[in-house]
Design a protein around this motif. Sequence first.
Motif, PDB file in Angstrom:
ATOM      1  N   HIS A   1     -56.683 -84.543  49.018  1.00  0.00           N
ATOM      2  CA  HIS A   1     -57.997 -83.915  49.095  1.00  0.00           C
ATOM      3  C   HIS A   1     -58.781 -84.168  47.811  1.00  0.00           C
ATOM      4  O   HIS A   1     -58.215 -84.345  46.737  1.00  0.00           O
ATOM      5  CB  HIS A   1     -57.844 -82.415  49.342  1.00  0.00           C
ATOM      6  N   GLU A   2     -60.091 -84.175  47.932  1.00  0.00           N
ATOM      7  CA  GLU A   2     -60.956 -84.390  46.779  1.00  0.00           C
ATOM      8  C   GLU A   2     -61.205 -83.051  46.094  1.00  0.00           C
ATOM      9  O   GLU A   2     -61.530 -82.062  46.753  1.00  0.00           O
ATOM     10  CB  GLU A   2     -62.284 -85.007  47.222  1.00  0.00           C
ATOM     11  N   VAL A   3     -61.064 -83.037  44.772  1.00  0.00           N
ATOM     12  CA  VAL A   3     -61.193 -81.796  44.000  1.00  0.00           C
ATOM     13  C   VAL A   3     -62.214 -81.992  42.884  1.00  0.00           C
ATOM     14  O   VAL A   3     -62.206 -83.018  42.189  1.00  0.00           O
ATOM     15  CB  VAL A   3     -59.830 -81.378  43.395  1.00  0.00           C
ATOM     16  N   LEU A   4     -63.071 -81.001  42.721  1.00  0.00           N
ATOM     17  CA  LEU A   4     -64.062 -80.999  41.655  1.00  0.00           C
ATOM     18  C   LEU A   4     -64.107 -79.592  41.065  1.00  0.00           C
ATOM     19  O   LEU A   4     -63.937 -78.605  41.787  1.00  0.00           O
ATOM     20  CB  LEU A   4     -65.434 -81.386  42.199  1.00  0.00           C
ATOM     21  N   VAL A   5     -64.323 -79.487  39.753  1.00  0.00           N
ATOM     22  CA  VAL A   5     -64.358 -78.195  39.077  1.00  0.00           C
ATOM     23  C   VAL A   5     -65.785 -77.910  38.608  1.00  0.00           C
ATOM     24  O   VAL A   5     -66.358 -78.684  37.837  1.00  0.00           O
ATOM     25  CB  VAL A   5     -63.404 -78.158  37.871  1.00  0.00           C
ATOM     26  N   LEU A   6     -66.349 -76.824  39.091  1.00  0.00           N
ATOM     27  CA  LEU A   6     -67.664 -76.355  38.661  1.00  0.00           C
ATOM     28  C   LEU A   6     -67.464 -75.425  37.466  1.00  0.00           C
ATOM     29  O   LEU A   6     -66.806 -74.389  37.578  1.00  0.00           O
ATOM     30  CB  LEU A   6     -68.350 -75.607  39.810  1.00  0.00           C
ATOM     31  N   CYS A   7     -68.014 -75.812  36.300  1.00  0.00           N
ATOM     32  CA  CYS A   7     -67.762 -75.049  35.085  1.00  0.00           C
ATOM     33  C   CYS A   7     -68.933 -75.193  34.133  1.00  0.00           C
ATOM     34  O   CYS A   7     -69.879 -75.943  34.399  1.00  0.00           O
ATOM     35  CB  CYS A   7     -66.469 -75.524  34.413  1.00  0.00           C
ATOM     36  N   GLY A   8     -68.893 -74.472  33.026  1.00  0.00           N
ATOM     37  CA  GLY A   8     -69.852 -74.663  31.966  1.00  0.00           C
ATOM     38  C   GLY A   8     -69.444 -75.823  31.081  1.00  0.00           C
ATOM     39  O   GLY A   8     -68.291 -76.266  31.093  1.00  0.00           O
ATOM     40  N   SER A   9     -70.383 -76.322  30.292  1.00  0.00           N
ATOM     41  CA  SER A   9     -70.096 -77.493  29.458  1.00  0.00           C
ATOM     42  C   SER A   9     -68.995 -77.211  28.445  1.00  0.00           C
ATOM     43  O   SER A   9     -68.228 -78.113  28.080  1.00  0.00           O
ATOM     44  CB  SER A   9     -71.362 -77.955  28.742  1.00  0.00           C
ATOM     45  N   ALA A  10     -68.867 -75.962  27.999  1.00  0.00           N
ATOM     46  CA  ALA A  10     -67.841 -75.635  27.002  1.00  0.00           C
ATOM     47  C   ALA A  10     -66.435 -75.806  27.555  1.00  0.00           C
ATOM     48  O   ALA A  10     -65.497 -76.042  26.792  1.00  0.00           O
ATOM     49  CB  ALA A  10     -68.036 -74.200  26.503  1.00  0.00           C
TER      50      ALA A  10
END
Length: 408
Positions: free
Chosen positions: A29-38
């Motif tokens: 499965h394709e995984v992406l992490v939504l986060c802040g730049s820090a």
Amino acid sequence: MRVLFATTDWSGHYMPMVPLAWALRAAGHEVLVLCGSALQPTVAKSGLASVPLAEGNGLFNARVGNFLRAVSGHEVVPGLPPIHPITGREMTDLGRFDWPAIERCIPAWRVRRQALMTEFAHDWRPDLVVHDLPNVDGRLVAAAAGCPAVLHLWGLAGTLETDWSMRVLPEQVDHTFAGFGLQGKGSRVTHVIDPSPGPMEPAIAETRLPIRNLSYNGPGALPDWLLDPPERSRVCVVWGTSVTRIFGPGSFFVPRIIDALAEFDVEIVLTMTAAETAGLPRLPKNVRSVEYVPLRLLLPSCELLVHNGGAGCSMAALAAGVPQLVVAVSDEHVMNGTRLANAGTAEWLRGSTSTVEDIAAAARRVLTGTSHARYAAELAAANEDRPAPTELVAPLVDLASATARSAV
């Protein structure tokens, strides 16, 4: 399937989700992490890709929460003044921070966040969102994409907490969510991924998805000295890197802890940043100071972990079967310490009101007794009995598929 992991910019909230993200990737499965730049460097070190669109103001939010508690008459850390949400300096006059001016900006912020998350949802089209409890952005994306959002706990706090200090609950997030005009459109939490070992499962109202705590705490190398058995009992001392930034310099209780352990016939492994260690007085001869060793590599050789009560250390010790001494700073730390003590695996005390003698007496009870180690081993075995992250892949696929079918 496309899976979006969404988290605040605290690494301690992100790292518990990493083994599940790896399992989903390994299953294709394709995984992406939504986060802040820090948080981007932390995500990159975990081998995952990120999109830095989330709010990166976790430190400010934590300080504001403490400020609002102080304004309402609650003492954040007994004996310590609150700190300014922006400067981090100790405050003697709460009127020196203009919270109403900040509050007036919230409606415009909500408009911007909703537009940004909606655009991202339409561009990337996730099938599932796995989010940290305080994270609103991930749930905005899920609502815009019409896909399910699953909550992943980071420690021992559940979704039915009643204590004032732990009210980061789905209902509160739903209230924030409602400010975007999306109440009832996928905002309610229905499934919770819980890494707490069976006897310590927190109270939740939703469908629990148990998962084994694999205690990911970042990459690192196994040092040579850990390959040999220690010549005497080993005690690990860890202090959360965010503690003083949130609660001020007066919350740094490590010198007191080192003084308490100095006369014990043990090897003390002190693992902190070089900047924090440099601020300590001359260390006793029985202290080995290391800047960083992943706890999952270090703890199996230890008979005691001393820490401030953060969820990351608490969960790492539970997985390793190591007794704990919590020198608590915040109410969340008190909660963790209390629950660990009630389970028989730890002693705890408030750092701001405890003396060197108090800390030494608590450490002695753990090191000279047998019950803490026995309960710690039982909890580690209970953790091993929980489903591995790979076993959650199929249920999550089914949940995403069922949601997609019902939308047709």
